[in-house]
Design a protein around this motif. Sequence first.
Motif, short mmCIF file in Angstrom:
data_model
loop_
_atom_site.label_atom_id
_atom_site.label_comp_id
_atom_site.label_asym_id
_atom_site.label_seq_id
_atom_site.Cartn_x
_atom_site.Cartn_y
_atom_site.Cartn_z
N GLN A 52 7.55 -21.91 19.43
CA GLN A 52 6.60 -21.33 20.37
C GLN A 52 6.93 -21.73 21.81
O GLN A 52 6.91 -20.91 22.73
CB GLN A 52 5.18 -21.79 20.02
CG GLN A 52 4.65 -21.25 18.71
CD GLN A 52 3.25 -21.76 18.44
OE1 GLN A 52 2.33 -21.53 19.22
NE2 GLN A 52 3.07 -22.46 17.34
N SER A 66 10.64 -16.67 28.14
CA SER A 66 9.89 -15.56 28.74
C SER A 66 9.58 -15.84 30.20
O SER A 66 9.64 -14.94 31.05
CB SER A 66 8.59 -15.32 27.96
OG SER A 66 8.85 -14.97 26.62
N TRP A 68 8.08 -19.26 25.05
CA TRP A 68 7.35 -19.23 26.32
C TRP A 68 8.27 -19.58 27.49
O TRP A 68 8.19 -18.96 28.56
CB TRP A 68 6.15 -20.17 26.26
CG TRP A 68 4.96 -19.57 25.59
CD1 TRP A 68 4.57 -19.72 24.30
CD2 TRP A 68 3.99 -18.69 26.18
NE1 TRP A 68 3.43 -19.01 24.03
CE2 TRP A 68 3.06 -18.36 25.18
CE3 TRP A 68 3.84 -18.15 27.45
CZ2 TRP A 68 1.97 -17.51 25.42
CZ3 TRP A 68 2.75 -17.31 27.68
CH2 TRP A 68 1.85 -17.00 26.69
#
Length: 274
Positions: free
Chosen positions: A63, A70, A67
């Motif tokens: 995760q 991104s 992030w």
Amino acid sequence: MTTDFHHVLLTYWEQFLFVLPKLLIALVLLTIGLFVAGRLSALLSRRLHRRSADPLLADFLTQISKWVLSLIALLVALNVLGFTGVVGSLLGAAGVSAFIVGFAFKDIAENFLAGVILAFNRPFHIDDTVQIKDLVGHVVALNLRTTLIRTFDGKHIFMPNSMVLKEPLTNYTRDGDLRMDFLLTVELDPADTPAVVTGVILDYLQTVPEVQAGTKSPYVNLEKASATTVDLRVYFWGDSNDYRRGVLQLKGHLMQQVKQELVGAGFSVPALAG
């Protein structure tokens, strides 16, 4: 007035046409960046799950990587659009402080940091049975902001990571076994002794495969005795990997069976307590 309005619209249209190529390039780069972030995080997830024995940590790191990648894609898109000042500000505030914009985001940053600590400290694993305050259930997932726990009655509870980190946490399944006990009251005839009752109980418990033996053999303590009754507390160890079946249901089964064994041996058992 109409001429001025037309001039303003024309000016905005010319500015839009001037920015349009950069906007299209930024959108393309952002789309490609998000696609690459998803693929790389999926690849990282597969590698971590193959090499790590802890899926909880693997999922959490996946995760975070998604992030971060991104965010990099977003910064590149902003830079193409000419927002170098925004990009510089974000890069200058590197770290968790980049996510804290005013007091409104304090809880988000706190829960994110708590999630990082929980992921590396690992007080629990997936499917562990834990208790936090009055909540008891199985750990389903550790997310960037919350910990997902499924209670025995099927409820999904999303607890803030900061609460999980701050509150005392009891892990019932970490070691794979757990000691349980129950109290029973037995009526005795003048000729009977507590040792006779204890022998009946232990003889039965030793025949139950789910009850551990060896260094963790069951035992019985005398809690209270009167002229006609004794209160005995029975201790036993069970497999806590499946907490509901290996501990709770086993305890209920043993309470019923021990009572039947004592009644079959000629004793009266007026009371049982967990």
